[in-house]
Design a protein around this motif. Structure first.
Motif, short mmCIF file in Angstrom:
data_model
loop_
_atom_site.label_atom_id
_atom_site.label_comp_id
_atom_site.label_asym_id
_atom_site.label_seq_id
_atom_site.Cartn_x
_atom_site.Cartn_y
_atom_site.Cartn_z
N UNK A 135 113.61 146.77 102.50
CA UNK A 135 113.85 145.36 102.86
C UNK A 135 114.46 145.22 104.26
N UNK A 136 114.46 143.99 104.75
CA UNK A 136 115.13 143.69 106.01
C UNK A 136 114.31 144.09 107.22
N UNK A 137 114.95 143.97 108.39
CA UNK A 137 114.29 144.26 109.66
C UNK A 137 114.86 145.50 110.35
N UNK A 138 115.93 146.05 109.78
CA UNK A 138 116.49 147.26 110.33
C UNK A 138 117.21 148.05 109.24
N UNK A 147 115.30 150.49 113.83
CA UNK A 147 114.55 149.24 113.81
C UNK A 147 113.30 149.40 112.97
N UNK A 148 113.10 148.43 112.08
CA UNK A 148 111.94 148.49 111.21
C UNK A 148 110.69 148.02 111.95
N UNK A 180 105.90 152.81 105.89
CA UNK A 180 106.71 152.00 106.78
C UNK A 180 107.17 152.90 107.92
N UNK A 181 107.31 152.32 109.12
CA UNK A 181 107.76 153.09 110.29
C UNK A 181 109.04 152.49 110.85
N UNK A 182 109.97 153.38 111.21
CA UNK A 182 111.23 152.99 111.85
C UNK A 182 111.33 153.72 113.20
#
Length: 292
Positions: A135-138, A147-148, A180-182
Motif C-alpha cells: 500500500x501507499x506511495x512509499x 519510493x514506490x 511492484x518496483x521501488x
C-alpha cells in the motif's frame, strides 16, 4: 419428805433439742437470770461461728483438690508431666483449617495460527492485490525511504519471469504473479509474489529454483529500465502459499558487484517487507476468525 428439793432444776434451752421448758417461777416467785441467759446465748453464737469457719476451710480444700485434679487431667493424667500447662499443643492436635475450594479446570481454546490462513487457498479468502500487499506511495524501513513505482498483476505467471523461473512456476501451477518496483538513489528493486493453491507447492517452487531463476524487472512510471543486460542481485524465498522474489540493480545499467552494499540492502529490505506483509495477512484473518 419434800418433793421440791430433789436436785437442781433443769433449764430450758431454746437452742437445744429435747429440752423442757420450765416455768420461770417454779419453786417460788423468782425472776429470770438475765445475765446467765445472755452468757448462754453468746456461747451458742460463738460455737456457730466456729462451725461456719471450719466448714469454709473444708470447702476451700475441696475446691483446691478439684483444681489440682483438673490440672492433672489437662496434663494427660501424668503427675510427672513436665512443662507449663499453657504449653502450645502439637501441630497434629490443632484443628485443621478447611481446605480451599477447588474448581474444575478450564482450558481456553488454543489461539488460531495465522499461518494456517495463508497456507491454502481454501482458507486464504481475504482481498489480494498489489495494493493490499504494497500500500501507499512509499516504503520506510528503518531510516531508509523507498519510493514506490509501477505495479503489475497477471495470472500468466511465466510472462513475468525469466531464466529458469517460468518453468518452475508452471510445474507447480502458479495461479498469479504480482509485481511492484521501488527506487532509491539510483537503485531499483522489483518484488515478485507468486501465488499457489497450497503451501507445499510454494515450498517446492522455492526448492526448484537456481541462480538463473529471476523475476522480470518492472519499469515505467518514471522508473528507467534496469537489469535488462547488466548483472543484478536476486533473492528467492517462500512463506505459506506464497513464493516471493527480488531483483535489485542500478537504473543506469551498471553491473552489481559484492561491494555495492546499497543494492544488497535494498533487496534485503524489500524481501523483509514482503514477508511481513504476507504474515500480517494471516494475522488479520486469524483475528477476524477468532472474533466471530
Amino acid at each position: 419428805m419434800s418433793f421440791g428439793q430433789g436436785g437442781p432444776q433443769s433449764q430450758w434451752d431454746p437452742w437445744k433439742p429435747h429440752s423442757q421448758q420450765q416455768p420461770w417461777n417454779s419453786g417460788g416467785d423468782q425472776t429470770p437470770d438475765w445475765a446467765a441467759l445472755a452468757e448462754a446465748s453468746e456461747a451458742r453464737n460463738k460455737r456457730r461461728r466456729l462451725l461456719l469457719i471450719g466448714g469454709g476451710a473444708v470447702a476451700t480444700v475441696a475446691i483446691g483438690a478439684a483444681v489440682a485434679v483438673a490440672v492433672m487431667s489437662a496434663n494427660g493424667g501424668d503427675p510427672a508431666a513436665k512443662g507449663p500447662s499453657s504449653q502450645v499443643p502439637a501441630t497434629a492436635d490443632l484443628p485443621s483449617s478447611p481446605a480451599a475450594p477447588s474448581f474444575e479446570p478450564t482450558s481456553a481454546p488454543p489461539p488460531l495460527d495465522p499461518k494456517d490462513f495463508i497456507s491454502s487457498a481454501k482458507k486464504d479468502k481475504a482481498e489480494l492485490s498489489p495494493q493490499t500487499l504494497f500500500p501507499g506511495t512509499q516504503l520506510t524501513m528503518g531510516d531508509t525511504v523507498y519510493k514506490k513505482g509501477p505495479t503489475a498483476d497477471t495470472t500468466t505467471c511465466s510472462s513475468a519471469a525469466q531464466g529458469t523461473l517460468p518453468k518452475v512456476l508452471q510445474a507447480q501451477d502458479c495461479t498469479r504473479l504480482m509485481r511492484v518496483t521501488y527506487t532509491r538513489d539510483g537503485v531499483a528493486v522489483t518484488v515478485g509474489v507468486a501465488v499457489f493453491d497450497t503451501e507445499a507447492r510454494a515450498t517446492r517452487a522455492k526448492g526448484q529454483t537456481d541462480t538463473k531463476s529471476i523475476v522480470r524487472a518492472l519499469s515505467g512510471g518514471g522508473v528507467k529500465p534496469f537489469c535488462t543486460g547488466a548483472v543484478c542481485r536476486s533473492t528467492t524465498n517462500s512463506y505459506g502459499r506464497y513464493a516471493y522474489f527480488t531483483l535489485a540493480g542500478f537504473t543506469n545499467g551498471k553491473d552489481v558487484t559484492t561491494k555495492d552494499t546499497a543494492v544488497f540492502s535494498a533487496g534485503d529490505d524489500l524481501a523483509e517487507f514482503t514477508f511481513r506483509q504476507i504474515r500480517r495477512r494471516g494475522e488479520a484473518q486469524a483475528s477476524a476468525a477468532a472474533s466471530e
